[in-house]
Write a protein that holds these residues in place. Structure first.
Motif, PDB file in Angstrom:
ATOM      1  N   SER A 819      -5.468 -10.134 -37.487  1.00 61.42           N
ATOM      2  CA  SER A 819      -5.657  -8.510 -37.819  1.00 61.42           C
ATOM      3  C   SER A 819      -4.611  -7.812 -36.969  1.00 61.42           C
ATOM      4  CB  SER A 819      -7.152  -8.103 -37.519  1.00 61.42           C
ATOM      5  OG  SER A 819      -7.373  -6.855 -37.886  1.00 61.42           O
ATOM      6  N   TYR A 820      -4.035  -7.015 -37.613  1.00 53.81           N
ATOM      7  CA  TYR A 820      -3.171  -6.108 -36.823  1.00 53.81           C
ATOM      8  C   TYR A 820      -3.008  -4.741 -37.066  1.00 53.81           C
ATOM      9  CZ  TYR A 820      -0.708 -10.391 -35.850  1.00 53.81           C
ATOM     10  OH  TYR A 820      -0.441 -11.766 -35.607  1.00 53.81           O
ATOM     11  N   LYS A 821      -2.414  -3.759 -36.415  1.00 56.22           N
ATOM     12  CA  LYS A 821      -2.686  -2.337 -36.875  1.00 56.22           C
ATOM     13  C   LYS A 821      -0.870  -1.864 -36.310  1.00 56.22           C
ATOM     14  CE  LYS A 821      -7.326  -0.946 -35.697  1.00 56.22           C
ATOM     15  NZ  LYS A 821      -8.034   0.045 -34.874  1.00 56.22           N
ATOM     16  N   VAL A 822      -0.798  -0.718 -37.089  1.00 56.69           N
ATOM     17  CA  VAL A 822       0.521  -0.092 -36.894  1.00 56.69           C
ATOM     18  C   VAL A 822       0.259   1.226 -36.179  1.00 56.69           C
ATOM     19  CG1 VAL A 822       2.519   1.043 -37.952  1.00 56.69           C
ATOM     20  CG2 VAL A 822       1.384  -1.100 -39.041  1.00 56.69           C
ATOM     21  N   TYR A 823       1.298   1.290 -35.134  1.00 53.12           N
ATOM     22  CA  TYR A 823       1.256   2.884 -34.479  1.00 53.12           C
ATOM     23  C   TYR A 823       2.719   3.334 -34.285  1.00 53.12           C
ATOM     24  CZ  TYR A 823      -3.106   0.954 -32.042  1.00 53.12           C
ATOM     25  OH  TYR A 823      -4.472   0.516 -31.981  1.00 53.12           O
ATOM     26  N   ALA A 824       2.748   4.515 -34.231  1.00 49.40           N
ATOM     27  CA  ALA A 824       3.870   5.180 -34.260  1.00 49.40           C
ATOM     28  C   ALA A 824       3.943   5.881 -32.756  1.00 49.40           C
ATOM     29  CB  ALA A 824       4.176   6.443 -35.344  1.00 49.40           C
ATOM     30  N   VAL A 825       5.033   5.931 -32.123  1.00 55.73           N
ATOM     31  CA  VAL A 825       5.352   6.628 -31.031  1.00 55.73           C
ATOM     32  C   VAL A 825       6.530   7.418 -30.917  1.00 55.73           C
ATOM     33  CG1 VAL A 825       5.843   6.128 -28.368  1.00 55.73           C
ATOM     34  CG2 VAL A 825       4.091   4.528 -29.612  1.00 55.73           C
ATOM     35  N   ASP A 826       6.380   8.439 -30.381  1.00 54.57           N
ATOM     36  CA  ASP A 826       7.507   9.572 -30.504  1.00 54.57           C
ATOM     37  C   ASP A 826       8.299   9.417 -29.082  1.00 54.57           C
ATOM     38  OD1 ASP A 826       5.637  12.934 -29.770  1.00 54.57           O
ATOM     39  OD2 ASP A 826       6.357  11.103 -28.483  1.00 54.57           O
ATOM     40  N   ALA A 827       9.482  10.275 -29.101  1.00 55.31           N
ATOM     41  CA  ALA A 827      10.454   9.946 -28.141  1.00 55.31           C
ATOM     42  C   ALA A 827       9.684  10.508 -26.644  1.00 55.31           C
ATOM     43  CB  ALA A 827      11.685  10.881 -28.125  1.00 55.31           C
ATOM     44  N   ALA A 828       8.658  11.370 -26.876  1.00 53.97           N
ATOM     45  CA  ALA A 828       7.999  11.806 -25.482  1.00 53.97           C
ATOM     46  C   ALA A 828       6.844  10.782 -25.173  1.00 53.97           C
ATOM     47  CB  ALA A 828       7.240  13.142 -25.823  1.00 53.97           C
ATOM     48  N   GLY A 829       6.706   9.635 -25.765  1.00 50.62           N
ATOM     49  CA  GLY A 829       5.640   8.578 -25.294  1.00 50.62           C
ATOM     50  C   GLY A 829       4.291   8.868 -26.089  1.00 50.62           C
ATOM     51  N   ASN A 830       4.114   9.981 -26.800  1.00 46.38           N
ATOM     52  CA  ASN A 830       2.917  10.203 -27.418  1.00 46.38           C
ATOM     53  C   ASN A 830       2.622   9.012 -28.565  1.00 46.38           C
ATOM     54  OD1 ASN A 830       2.427  12.662 -25.970  1.00 46.38           O
ATOM     55  ND2 ASN A 830       4.029  13.585 -27.406  1.00 46.38           N
ATOM     56  N   VAL A 831       1.364   8.707 -28.585  1.00 48.05           N
ATOM     57  CA  VAL A 831       0.881   7.635 -29.561  1.00 48.05           C
ATOM     58  C   VAL A 831       0.104   8.094 -30.697  1.00 48.05           C
ATOM     59  CG1 VAL A 831      -0.425   5.253 -29.636  1.00 48.05           C
ATOM     60  CG2 VAL A 831       0.855   6.079 -27.355  1.00 48.05           C
ATOM     61  N   SER A 832       0.515   7.843 -31.773  1.00 49.85           N
ATOM     62  CA  SER A 832      -0.140   8.260 -32.771  1.00 49.85           C
ATOM     63  C   SER A 832      -1.597   7.333 -33.009  1.00 49.85           C
ATOM     64  CB  SER A 832       0.500   7.947 -34.267  1.00 49.85           C
ATOM     65  OG  SER A 832       0.355   6.513 -34.425  1.00 49.85           O
ATOM     66  N   SER A 833      -2.534   7.713 -34.104  1.00 51.23           N
ATOM     67  CA  SER A 833      -3.580   6.964 -34.315  1.00 51.23           C
ATOM     68  C   SER A 833      -3.321   5.733 -34.902  1.00 51.23           C
ATOM     69  CB  SER A 833      -4.623   7.899 -35.219  1.00 51.23           C
ATOM     70  OG  SER A 833      -5.033   9.068 -34.518  1.00 51.23           O
ATOM     71  N   GLY A 834      -3.959   4.706 -34.798  1.00 49.93           N
ATOM     72  CA  GLY A 834      -3.695   3.514 -35.436  1.00 49.93           C
ATOM     73  C   GLY A 834      -4.034   3.333 -36.645  1.00 49.93           C
ATOM     74  N   SER A 835      -3.240   2.482 -37.635  1.00 51.55           N
ATOM     75  CA  SER A 835      -3.568   2.357 -39.095  1.00 51.55           C
ATOM     76  C   SER A 835      -4.802   1.504 -39.296  1.00 51.55           C
ATOM     77  CB  SER A 835      -2.383   1.537 -39.420  1.00 51.55           C
ATOM     78  OG  SER A 835      -2.393   0.360 -39.191  1.00 51.55           O
ATOM     79  N   ALA A 836      -5.275   1.596 -40.323  1.00 50.90           N
ATOM     80  CA  ALA A 836      -6.294   0.678 -40.689  1.00 50.90           C
ATOM     81  C   ALA A 836      -5.859  -0.891 -40.390  1.00 50.90           C
ATOM     82  CB  ALA A 836      -6.689   0.984 -42.234  1.00 50.90           C
ATOM     83  N   ALA A 837      -6.854  -1.842 -40.087  1.00 53.29           N
ATOM     84  CA  ALA A 837      -6.522  -2.914 -39.540  1.00 53.29           C
ATOM     85  C   ALA A 837      -5.812  -3.831 -40.953  1.00 53.29           C
ATOM     86  CB  ALA A 837      -7.802  -3.735 -39.524  1.00 53.29           C
ATOM     87  N   ILE A 838      -4.713  -4.541 -40.733  1.00 54.25           N
ATOM     88  CA  ILE A 838      -3.875  -5.051 -41.599  1.00 54.25           C
ATOM     89  C   ILE A 838      -4.164  -6.518 -41.438  1.00 54.25           C
ATOM     90  CG2 ILE A 838      -1.584  -5.260 -42.792  1.00 54.25           C
ATOM     91  CD1 ILE A 838      -0.884  -2.601 -41.747  1.00 54.25           C
ATOM     92  N   GLU A 839      -4.579  -7.325 -42.484  1.00 53.52           N
ATOM     93  CA  GLU A 839      -4.743  -8.694 -42.381  1.00 53.52           C
ATOM     94  C   GLU A 839      -3.483  -9.434 -42.519  1.00 53.52           C
ATOM     95  OE1 GLU A 839      -8.154  -8.105 -40.710  1.00 53.52           O
ATOM     96  OE2 GLU A 839      -7.311 -10.115 -40.839  1.00 53.52           O
TER      97      GLU A 839
END
Length: 1010
Positions: A819-839
């Motif tokens: 099980s994995y999740k996707v995150y986005a991180v901007d140039a300032a190091g701010n982290v998005s909410s994680g995606s729904a779990a991906i199997e």
């Protein structure tokens, strides 16, 4: 409506049938037009019926939102949106015909009560085929004949329009009705009428039923467009010719009085007397005493549109968005028209009659304001006396013209909520029909006179200075605007083409035909040492995007023609395309100059110019920038030198007296300039968007104490420190943004994926995308650490770069199931909410024949890849990390020439697909392209007879700053052509071709064989 106490109806059958089966006024009886309820009711009561279905419909049948990904081959290029005016048609192939048959069969199955279906082309061209007419009508016949086998008796409609307007050389299925498009007001010209009737005869020869599509438009015309007698003659002729239906774009302006009603009556019975109908309407509308005044009013404008207008340049090329017919209208006839309508109001008797008369007068006020504010044509002053007279006249009258300009726009806003006076095709959405009231030609003629004839001052400049300090508000403001424009600087970068080699950056190609080109030339120039040589045939030329404010604009270019042969039809024209905040051209919003003959510059330098206004917005879309363009048109080869391009834009026509300008730069992370930030004077409507360098300029700010409010989707809002702005002052205020807002994540697929699949995701900001185990804590350090975890050959995380709004791909090749999740991180190091779990599940996808296809293995060179043996010495490649379509690596192909990375492997004869992804660094122009080459080899690795497969290549300019995907279907032969030698292997080469240095990233090179 007569008021009666007794109504006697004689006994017996009275049967009436309309002359034309289908009768439609657009858009007042189209489905979904709820805002036109009163007009819809009027249409119903006048027995208008839309029986034939023939309007633009292919965009509804083949929406890109449905087929763009699954069937991109349905389109010339997959369109950006589903709208009718998007400029595309589906490709006319057997595949789209089969899909259309399925769509229509399903439609009639679900709607058995429907009798007709439209197969009409979309608006605005855009065919796959070069000459689509014959192909299109064969395609239509194919579809109709197949559908009739399942749904016999159904009817189909098409439009004879634009590229498919001429009749085909073969007969159409008898269940097809053809509507021929034409503004038949043009039949005021016998030659145009004769040509149209020949076209009608051509259609009668191949179609069982023919209808007429007309353009009766009331709006957006600026004076009553009346031609009742011509309209009556046309309907009678249509009946004689057996025309089966009438469709008209009416877009009514009810200030045109009887025109729509007379049209409706004549479509039922063309034999009715048009004068009797008009008399009936006038009398019922305002009463017998007032009717003659209405008749005189409308007779006057019918004479204008059928007789007088022929003296206008408009008549040579008429268009509803071309207003120069107003040049013929005088202030005296506008006053006479007002008096006639005021008499109709005064003499009308009943409450309803007076209400109608006042409504017509109110509608006339828009016509009146349009004429009195229109910038009438003028000529440059030839001497000091003429210049002084022009200055006096302009300064003394411009305020009255401004008031009328404001009134016409205010009336359009007022009419938006009026159920009758509403303008369904408003001038507000057409740049050529929006003006402030200034006479822009007059203004710039005075500015240029002072610049050219009085560079160090003189009588006209002195007079302007005196007026600017005088007591008359009108004259004072106008003179201040003149002096403001006189001091404005040229907005064009590299205006004399002194910088550059073959090209002259930042100039770029604007919609140039393939046979038209331009290049920087040295040794021929009006000033300096260089110019731009435009040569070849066709249409187009150079363009440059610049920042500009709402208000006056003046563009000039010097040109010199050196062609041996120059015709009268060889011309040059200047333009300012209006752009939105994204730098996209706002539809139907280009400001164009007059057309200048190339012959004026034969052997000498001549000047073409554009005097215009940049509006604050087109419709509801704010104008943020402009694209200055120079267009050369000829149907044979010409050579024209361009030099000294100038654009002046003091932002004056929309700026109240005494206002100033605030400029500056907005900085983001690391104190780097931030583009796309919205800067607003707090508490006001004055706001702009920063350009690519983070710069902004806000004109029209009132003197006083202010702050700036700055917003950006990736940053917290900031309010600047307060500052004092003096009258006419230009103040510089820089703003520093703080990014504490995490990016948003979208487009992440739901559900399980197989190992080896690419997981797409889109970040709202530039930065990185990460795919990590679901158990990873959602903090930057944890996510970064998890993204690089590998145990043996098993991968537990990955990352890739993200471009705002552009989908990125995360490669799961070699991943452990889980099980994995996707995150986005901007140039300032701010982290998005994680995606729904991906199997991520086994088994992996079938592998491509290419080894190391995503270049994840290797150091500076990529494992299994070498530079092709036929690569030029100036072309190189190397493996790089941090830029990738999938995974973390790609190869960077650089330099000039021909060739790139290659790999040799065994293949089987037959069908195969080759894919690659590519991302071009900014700065690439021209015809640089990328493709693949498959060099066939025998069992010994020898390329017999230099045999190669090289499909069509892709332009690199189509993928600047974003990943593009190219795919080619190929066939590997069993034997080398003309030999009995077996093909056993191929050498696959990524081919990059350019005459100038380029940098392009390549990734995911796949050779897939069934």
């Amino acid at each position: 409506m007569p008021q009666l106490t007794t109504l006697l109806v004689p006994y017996g059958d009275i049967i009436q049938e309309p002359a034309f089966k289908s009768r439609v006024f657009s858009p007042i009886n189209e489905e979904g037009k709820s805002s036109y309820a009163v007009q819809n009711m009027w249409s119903e009561r006048n027995r208008m019926h839309y029986r034939d279905k023939f309007h633009h419909n292919l965009y509804k049948m083949f929406p890109p939102s449905k087929y763009g990904i699954t069937h991109p081959e349905y389109y010339p290029v997959v369109p950006k949106d589903d709208t009718v005016g998007a400029g595309w048609q589906p490709c006319l192939t057997n595949a789209t015909a089969e899909e259309a048959i399925a769509i229509i069969n399903a439609y009639f199955t679900e709607h058995p009560e429907e009798t007709a279906y439209s197969l009409a082309v979309n608006d605005s061209g855009g065919f796959c085929e070069e000459n689509p007419k014959e192909i299109y009508y064969h395609w239509v016949n194919q579809i109709v004949e197949a559908v009739l086998l399942v749904h016999p008796g159904k009817q189909f409609g098409v439009l004879a329009y634009q590229d498919v307007k001429p009749a085909p050389t073969f007969a159409l299925n008898p269940n097809i009705v053809v509507y021929i498009t034409r503004d038949r007001w043009n039949w005021t010209d016998p030659a145009r009428k004769a040509a149209d009737l020949l076209l009608h005869a051509d259609w009668e020869a191949v179609a069982s039923r023919v209808g007429w599509y007309d353009y009766l438009n009331g709006t957006p015309y600026l004076i009553p467009r009346i031609y009742n007698h011509l309209m009556a003659d046309n309907y009678e002729l249509a009946q004689d010719l057996g025309v089966v239906g009438q469709y008209a774009e009416l877009y009514p302006n009810w200030g045109e009085g009887p025109k729509p009603w007379i049209s409706a009556k004549l479509q039922w019975n063309p034999q009715l007397d048009v004068d009797d109908l008009a008399d009936e309407w006038y009398t019922r509308a305002v009463g017998a005493a007032a009717a003659p005044y209405l008749q005189d009013y409308y007779d006057h404008w019918e004479n204008f549109w059928t007789v007088r207008v022929k003296a206008s340049p408009f008549y040579a090329s008429p268009s509803s968005i071309r207003p120069d017919y107003i040049e013929l209208v005088t202030a005296e006839e506008i006053e006479d028209s007002r008096q006639l309508l005021e008499m109709a109001v005064a003499l009308s008797q009943t409450v309803k009659q007076k209400a109608r008369a006042n409504m017509l007068l109110r509608a006339f006020e828009y016509f009146e304001a349009s004429v009195l504010s229109y910038p009438q044509a003028t000529t440059p002053p030839s001497d000091e006396t003429e210049a002084l007279a022009m200055l006096e006249q302009a300064a003394g009258t411009f305020q009255e013209r401004l008031q009328m300009g404001e009134k016409r726009l205010a009336l359009l806003e007022e009419f938006k909520t009026d159920p009758v006076l509403i303008h369904m095709s408003s001038a507000l959405s057409k740049s050529t029909l929006v003006w402030s009231g200034y006479n822009v030609d007059e203004f710039w003629f005075l500015v240029n006179y002072m610049k050219q004839q009085e560079p160090s001052g003189g009588p006209v400049t002195d007079s302007a200075v005196q007026l600017s300090e005088g007591f008359s508000p009108s004259s004072r403001e106008y003179a201040q605007l003149l002096l403001n424009a006189l001091a404005s600087s040229n907005l064009i970068v590299n205006p004399s083409f002194e910088d550059g080699t073959d090209q002259a950056p930042p100039w770029s190609v604007y919609k140039t035909t393939e046979t038209r080109s331009f290049s920087r030339a040295e040794g021929t120039a009006q000033t300096g040492n260089a110019s731009l040589l435009v040569e070849g045939t066709g249409w187009g030329g150079p363009g440059q995007i610049i920042s500009a404010a709402a208000g006056f604009a003046n563009m000039q270019v010097s040109y010199r023609t050196v062609s041996e042969v120059v015709y009268a039809r060889d011309v040059i024209q200047l333009g300012l395309n209006l752009l939105d905040e994204n730098g996209e051209i706002i539809k139907k919003s280009s400001v164009r100059s007059d057309i200048f003959p190339l012959s004026a510059g034969s052997g000498t330098w001549a000047t073409a110019y554009l005097n215009g206004e940049i509006p604050e917005k087109i419709g509801s879309v704010p104008v943020k920038k402009v694209q200055a363009i120079v267009l050369v048109e000829s149907d044979h080869p010409v050579e024209v030198y361009l030099d000294d391009v100038k654009v002046y834009n003091p932002g004056g026509s929309s700026v109240p007296s005494g206002t100033g300008t605030v400029t500056g730069t907005v900085y983001g992370i690391g104190n780097t300039p931030l583009s796309g930030a919205t800067v607003t004077v707090t508490g006001s409507v004055y706001g702009v968007t920063t350009d690519a360098q983070g710069n902004y300029a806000i004109a029209g700010v009132s003197p006083g104490n202010h702050t700036l409010t700055v917003t950006h989707s990736g940053y917290d809002d900031v309010v600047s420190a307060g500052f004092q702005l003096a009258k006419w002052e230009m103040k510089s205020v820089n703003v520093f943004m703080i990014d504490e807002i995490p990016p948003s994540l979208s487009s992440v697929p739901a559900g399980p994926v197989s190992i080896g699949a690419k997981i797409t995701a889109t970040s709202s900001e530039n930065g990185m995308l990460y795919l990590v185990p679901s158990s990873t804590a959602p903090m930057l350090a944890n996510i970064e650490a998890a993204a690089v975890v590998t145990v043996g050959s098993t991968v537990y995380g990955t990352r890739t770069s993200a471009k705002a709004g552009v989908g990125g791909a995360l490669n799961t090749a070699g991943f452990a199931a889980g099980s994995y999740k996707v995150y986005a991180v901007d140039a300032a190091g701010n982290v998005s909410s994680g995606s729904a779990a991906i199997e991520v599940e086994s088994p992996p996808l079938a592998a491509t024949l290419t080894l190391n296809p995503s270049f994840e293995s290797g150091t500076s060179s990529a494992t299994s890849w070498v530079l092709s043996s036929n690569t030029t010495l100036t072309r190189t490649f190397q493996r790089v990390e941090g830029t990738a379509y999938s995974g973390t690596a790609s190869v960077l192909v650089s330099g000039t020439g021909y060739g790139g990375p290659s790999q040799t492997f065994n293949v089987q004869p037959g069908e195969a697909t080759v894919k690659l992804r590519y991302n071009t660094a900014p700065g690439v122009t021209g015809n640089a392209n990328i493709g693949i080459g498959l060099y066939l080899l025998n069992s010994a690795g020898v390329n017999v007879n230099s045999t190669a497969i090289k499909p069509a290549q892709k332009l690199l300019t189509q993928s600047i700053g974003a990943w593009g995907e190219a795919s080619w279907d190929v066939t590997i032969p069993t034997k080398f052509p003309g030999t009995n030698i077996d093909v056993k292997m191929v050498r696959l080469v990524v081919l990059v071709y350019s005459l100038t240095p380029v940098s392009v990233y390549a990734d995911d090179v796949e050779y897939i064989s069934p």
